[in-house]
Motif scaffolding. Structure first.
Motif, PDB file in Angstrom:
ATOM      1  N   ILE A  90       0.844  -1.197   0.000  1.00 50.71           N
ATOM      2  CA  ILE A  90       0.000   0.000   0.000  1.00 50.71           C
ATOM      3  C   ILE A  90       0.882   1.250   0.000  1.00 50.71           C
ATOM      4  CG2 ILE A  90      -1.720   1.313   1.295  1.00 50.71           C
ATOM      5  CD1 ILE A  90      -2.841  -1.338   2.293  1.00 50.71           C
ATOM      6  N   GLY A  91       1.984   1.198   0.748  1.00 47.34           N
ATOM      7  CA  GLY A  91       2.891   2.338   0.801  1.00 47.34           C
ATOM      8  C   GLY A  91       3.472   2.686  -0.560  1.00 47.34           C
ATOM      9  N   VAL A  92       3.943   1.699  -1.290  1.00 44.07           N
ATOM     10  CA  VAL A  92       4.556   1.975  -2.591  1.00 44.07           C
ATOM     11  C   VAL A  92       3.506   2.460  -3.584  1.00 44.07           C
ATOM     12  CG1 VAL A  92       4.378  -0.345  -3.600  1.00 44.07           C
ATOM     13  CG2 VAL A  92       6.269   1.133  -4.245  1.00 44.07           C
ATOM     14  N   HIS A  93       2.280   1.950  -3.483  1.00 43.82           N
ATOM     15  CA  HIS A  93       1.244   2.386  -4.407  1.00 43.82           C
ATOM     16  C   HIS A  93       0.767   3.801  -4.090  1.00 43.82           C
ATOM     17  CE1 HIS A  93       0.188  -2.055  -5.504  1.00 43.82           C
ATOM     18  NE2 HIS A  93       1.255  -1.602  -6.127  1.00 43.82           N
ATOM     19  N   VAL A  94       0.727   4.161  -2.824  1.00 44.93           N
ATOM     20  CA  VAL A  94       0.388   5.536  -2.453  1.00 44.93           C
ATOM     21  C   VAL A  94       1.451   6.493  -2.979  1.00 44.93           C
ATOM     22  CG1 VAL A  94       0.223   7.142  -0.503  1.00 44.93           C
ATOM     23  CG2 VAL A  94      -1.052   4.986  -0.456  1.00 44.93           C
ATOM     24  N   LEU A  95       2.705   6.146  -2.785  1.00 45.71           N
ATOM     25  CA  LEU A  95       3.788   7.002  -3.269  1.00 45.71           C
ATOM     26  C   LEU A  95       3.735   7.182  -4.787  1.00 45.71           C
ATOM     27  CD1 LEU A  95       6.975   5.951  -1.236  1.00 45.71           C
ATOM     28  CD2 LEU A  95       5.874   8.188  -1.263  1.00 45.71           C
ATOM     29  N   SER A  96       3.543   6.093  -5.508  1.00 49.84           N
ATOM     30  CA  SER A  96       3.561   6.181  -6.968  1.00 49.84           C
ATOM     31  C   SER A  96       2.331   6.900  -7.511  1.00 49.84           C
ATOM     32  CB  SER A  96       3.659   4.784  -7.583  1.00 49.84           C
ATOM     33  OG  SER A  96       2.536   3.991  -7.231  1.00 49.84           O
ATOM     34  N   ALA A  97       1.194   6.757  -6.814  1.00 49.49           N
ATOM     35  CA  ALA A  97      -0.037   7.376  -7.306  1.00 49.49           C
ATOM     36  C   ALA A  97      -0.119   8.865  -6.983  1.00 49.49           C
ATOM     37  CB  ALA A  97      -1.256   6.657  -6.719  1.00 49.49           C
ATOM     38  N   ALA A  98       0.528   9.292  -5.901  1.00 49.63           N
ATOM     39  CA  ALA A  98       0.364  10.665  -5.434  1.00 49.63           C
ATOM     40  C   ALA A  98       1.565  11.549  -5.747  1.00 49.63           C
ATOM     41  CB  ALA A  98       0.101  10.682  -3.930  1.00 49.63           C
ATOM     42  N   THR A  99       2.567  11.003  -6.441  1.00 48.54           N
ATOM     43  CA  THR A  99       3.728  11.804  -6.824  1.00 48.54           C
ATOM     44  C   THR A  99       4.019  11.569  -8.303  1.00 48.54           C
ATOM     45  OG1 THR A  99       5.259  10.023  -6.153  1.00 48.54           O
ATOM     46  CG2 THR A  99       4.745  11.713  -4.514  1.00 48.54           C
TER      47      THR A  99
ATOM     48  N   ASP B  36       9.035  11.688 -12.034  1.00 51.91           N
ATOM     49  CA  ASP B  36      10.378  12.250 -11.933  1.00 51.91           C
ATOM     50  C   ASP B  36      10.709  12.734 -10.518  1.00 51.91           C
ATOM     51  OD1 ASP B  36       8.644  14.361 -11.840  1.00 51.91           O
ATOM     52  OD2 ASP B  36       9.678  15.592 -13.337  1.00 51.91           O
ATOM     53  N   ASP B  37       9.862  12.396  -9.553  1.00 52.65           N
ATOM     54  CA  ASP B  37      10.091  12.792  -8.165  1.00 52.65           C
ATOM     55  C   ASP B  37      11.209  11.918  -7.583  1.00 52.65           C
ATOM     56  OD1 ASP B  37       9.884  12.928  -5.273  1.00 52.65           O
ATOM     57  OD2 ASP B  37       7.957  13.924  -5.557  1.00 52.65           O
ATOM     58  N   VAL B  38      12.367  12.500  -7.354  1.00 55.04           N
ATOM     59  CA  VAL B  38      13.531  11.725  -6.916  1.00 55.04           C
ATOM     60  C   VAL B  38      13.341  11.143  -5.519  1.00 55.04           C
ATOM     61  CG1 VAL B  38      16.014  11.832  -6.409  1.00 55.04           C
ATOM     62  CG2 VAL B  38      15.102  12.977  -8.445  1.00 55.04           C
ATOM     63  N   PRO B  39      12.928  11.919  -4.511  1.00 58.33           N
ATOM     64  CA  PRO B  39      12.723  11.317  -3.187  1.00 58.33           C
ATOM     65  C   PRO B  39      11.669  10.215  -3.189  1.00 58.33           C
ATOM     66  CG  PRO B  39      12.821  13.706  -3.024  1.00 58.33           C
ATOM     67  CD  PRO B  39      12.747  13.391  -4.472  1.00 58.33           C
ATOM     68  N   SER B  40      10.566  10.428  -3.921  1.00 59.13           N
ATOM     69  CA  SER B  40       9.512   9.422  -3.966  1.00 59.13           C
ATOM     70  C   SER B  40      10.022   8.127  -4.578  1.00 59.13           C
ATOM     71  CB  SER B  40       8.311   9.935  -4.774  1.00 59.13           C
ATOM     72  OG  SER B  40       7.352   8.914  -4.939  1.00 59.13           O
ATOM     73  N   ASN B  41      10.740   8.213  -5.675  1.00 56.40           N
ATOM     74  CA  ASN B  41      11.278   7.011  -6.302  1.00 56.40           C
ATOM     75  C   ASN B  41      12.323   6.343  -5.423  1.00 56.40           C
ATOM     76  OD1 ASN B  41      10.261   6.437  -9.186  1.00 56.40           O
ATOM     77  ND2 ASN B  41      10.499   8.665  -9.159  1.00 56.40           N
ATOM     78  N   GLY B  42      13.051   7.147  -4.644  1.00 56.97           N
ATOM     79  CA  GLY B  42      13.990   6.555  -3.695  1.00 56.97           C
ATOM     80  C   GLY B  42      13.281   5.721  -2.642  1.00 56.97           C
ATOM     81  N   GLY B  43      12.131   6.217  -2.181  1.00 56.09           N
ATOM     82  CA  GLY B  43      11.332   5.444  -1.243  1.00 56.09           C
ATOM     83  C   GLY B  43      10.721   4.217  -1.883  1.00 56.09           C
TER      84      GLY B  43
ATOM     85  N   ALA C 171      16.923   8.335 -15.489  1.00 61.30           N
ATOM     86  CA  ALA C 171      15.644   8.810 -14.962  1.00 61.30           C
ATOM     87  C   ALA C 171      15.357   8.134 -13.627  1.00 61.30           C
ATOM     88  CB  ALA C 171      14.526   8.509 -15.952  1.00 61.30           C
ATOM     89  N   ALA C 172      14.785   8.903 -12.701  1.00 59.68           N
ATOM     90  CA  ALA C 172      14.536   8.378 -11.362  1.00 59.68           C
ATOM     91  C   ALA C 172      13.664   7.129 -11.398  1.00 59.68           C
ATOM     92  CB  ALA C 172      13.879   9.453 -10.495  1.00 59.68           C
ATOM     93  N   VAL C 173      12.653   7.138 -12.255  1.00 59.51           N
ATOM     94  CA  VAL C 173      11.744   5.991 -12.318  1.00 59.51           C
ATOM     95  C   VAL C 173      12.444   4.752 -12.862  1.00 59.51           C
ATOM     96  CG1 VAL C 173      10.871   6.496 -14.649  1.00 59.51           C
ATOM     97  CG2 VAL C 173       9.399   5.331 -12.974  1.00 59.51           C
ATOM     98  N   VAL C 174      13.471   4.942 -13.677  1.00 62.05           N
ATOM     99  CA  VAL C 174      14.252   3.813 -14.197  1.00 62.05           C
ATOM    100  C   VAL C 174      15.238   3.309 -13.152  1.00 62.05           C
ATOM    101  CG1 VAL C 174      15.943   3.109 -15.948  1.00 62.05           C
ATOM    102  CG2 VAL C 174      14.006   4.567 -16.590  1.00 62.05           C
TER     103      VAL C 174
ATOM    104  N   VAL D 117      -0.353  19.439  -2.935  1.00 58.73           N
ATOM    105  CA  VAL D 117       0.356  19.616  -1.663  1.00 58.73           C
ATOM    106  C   VAL D 117       1.600  18.751  -1.614  1.00 58.73           C
ATOM    107  CG1 VAL D 117       0.153  19.452   0.838  1.00 58.73           C
ATOM    108  CG2 VAL D 117      -1.807  20.191  -0.526  1.00 58.73           C
ATOM    109  N   GLY D 118       1.402  17.438  -1.782  1.00 61.06           N
ATOM    110  CA  GLY D 118       2.539  16.531  -1.872  1.00 61.06           C
ATOM    111  C   GLY D 118       3.393  16.449  -0.633  1.00 61.06           C
ATOM    112  N   SER D 119       2.887  16.862   0.509  1.00 61.02           N
ATOM    113  CA  SER D 119       3.684  16.844   1.726  1.00 61.02           C
ATOM    114  C   SER D 119       3.668  15.467   2.362  1.00 61.02           C
ATOM    115  CB  SER D 119       3.135  17.861   2.721  1.00 61.02           C
ATOM    116  OG  SER D 119       1.864  17.450   3.196  1.00 61.02           O
ATOM    117  N   GLY D 120       4.606  15.239   3.289  1.00 55.86           N
ATOM    118  CA  GLY D 120       4.633  13.977   4.004  1.00 55.86           C
ATOM    119  C   GLY D 120       3.356  13.743   4.788  1.00 55.86           C
TER     120      GLY D 120
END
Length: 387
Positions: free
Chosen positions: A38-47, A50-57, A267-270, A343-346
């Motif tokens: 659920i965590g990875v899907h929330v991150l990918s759906a809400a960011t 090319d979001d580097v921190p999100s892809n790092g997570g 690319a971050a997603v790659v 917003v995209g905040s934590g």
């Protein structure tokens, strides 16, 4: 043949697996893996992609599919050792419990795709929609998580042969099999990460996410661990602090490699993709670390205590939660009207995650109580005969 070795009496922890009816650490392992999904899907759906921190997570959370396939190989082998089954009874029992929910939710998510289609998109005919639904069922593409069920069905088909072959081998043979599986896993990841431009190879690599060979190492690893479970548990308990340190090192190393690749122009997603060969080491360490945590955490829980009751409740509904959570997430994103993206905040991501978890648990609980529970959750309805 059932290889087991007593856990040393000087080691604190649970009784040997061979002496227990239920492995509570497996329930916790499964629950924490679903939470990470659920965590990875929330991150990918809400960011954005090319979001580097999100892809790092997401890179760290991508271990979930490998953890699931390791767990599946582990559980199937453990159960086969206790209650041996011939292939036909095994298939009759297992396949419908995955195939029926897979087809049911393929219809649900195919309809969701129609509902969420971008405005102005050309409206296909009913026959075209049905054809798309059929292809979704064949390819595991009705929604982004259903490929897992398709791969699980493939694993069920070959599992009797896999476990029969492994049981005929000794420890050395198992190490050889693991070595071969690791080499093949690396080769598959290299191929998928560098697909041919056209031809059959391009077709296969494009669909690699839904094919069992793309994850071969992990169910083999789980099966071998189950065959030597008492020894594995003894080693894990003995070296648990070393394993914790290894997890920390692997996290840091994975993120360093990721940042270097992004800085180098990837690319971050790659750089965070599941099939990058550099991720295999992290996946293996993550699975080991999660199992270690689950084993240690559940060792001191009292039988019938509140922790075990909560875990039993969550484990019973975990498959339903997995199946339903993208539906909840899509609904929350629609209701937010773009607020999450803006917003995209934590804090926003945490609220979205919590809402998805709570909504999914509620839906899974309801589905476990309706007459169609087997088709929706792979389990007989609560209160029905045999539940």
């Amino acid at each position: 043949m059932r290889p087991t070795v007593e856990v040393a009496t000087t080691t604190a922890g649970p009784a040997p697996a061979s002496d227990r009816r239920h492995l509570h650490e497996v329930d916790l392992f499964r629950l924490l893996t679903f939470a990470s999904v659920i965590g990875v899907h929330v991150l990918s759906a809400a960011t954005t992609a090319d979001d580097v921190p999100s892809n790092g997570g997401q890179l760290l959370l991508h271990f979930t599919r490998e953890a699931f396939f390791t767990l599946t190989g582990f559980v199937l082998t453990f159960q086969m050792l206790r209650r041996p089954q011939r292939p036909l009874p095994f298939w009759r029992k297992r396949i419908p419990l995955v195939l029926t929910p897979y087809l049911t939710w393929t219809v649900v998510y195919s309809l969701l795709a129609v509902w969420t289609r971008a405005p102005g998109t050309a409206e296909p005919t009913v026959s075209q929609e049905l054809a798309t639904m059929g292809w979704n069922a064949l390819e595991g593409t009705a929604w982004y998580h259903l490929y897992f069920l398709l791969v699980t069905l493939q694993l069920y088909l070959v599992f009797p042969v896999l476990v029969a072959g492994l049981r005929r081998l000794g420890r050395t043979g198992h190490l050889v099999v693991l070595g071969v599986a690791l080499a093949l896993q690396i080769a598959v990841c290299v191929l998928i990460s560098n697909p041919p431009a056209n031809g059959f190879g391009a077709f296969v690599t494009a669909h690699g996410f839904a094919l069992l060979p793309s994850y071969l190492l992990y169910p083999v690893l789980g099966a071998v661990a189950a065959l030597h479970l008492d020894q594995v548990q003894a080693a894990v308990l003995r070296f648990r602090w070393w394993i914790a340190g290894l997890v920390v090192v692997a996290v840091v190393a994975s993120e360093v490699v990721y940042v270097l690749r992004v800085d180098g122009g990837t690319a971050a997603v790659v750089a965070s993709a599941v099939f990058e060969p550099t991720t295999i080491a992290w996946f293996l360490v993550a699975v080991l670390g999660l199992y270690t945590f689950s084993l240690v955490a559940t060792a001191g829980w009292r039988p019938g205590g509140p922790a075990r009751r909560v875990l039993a409740y969550a484990s019973d509904r975990s498959f339903g939660i997995f199946l339903a959570h993208p539906l909840v997430l899509a609904g929350l994103l629609t209701i937010s009207g773009g607020w999450v993206d803006a917003v995209g905040s934590g804090l926003t991501l945490a609220a979205l995650y919590l809402g998805t978890v709570v909504g999914s648990v509620v839906i899974a609980d309801v589905l476990r109580r309706v007459p169609g529970s087997t088709a929706l959750t792979g389990r007989v309805r609560i209160g029905a005969s045999g539940s």
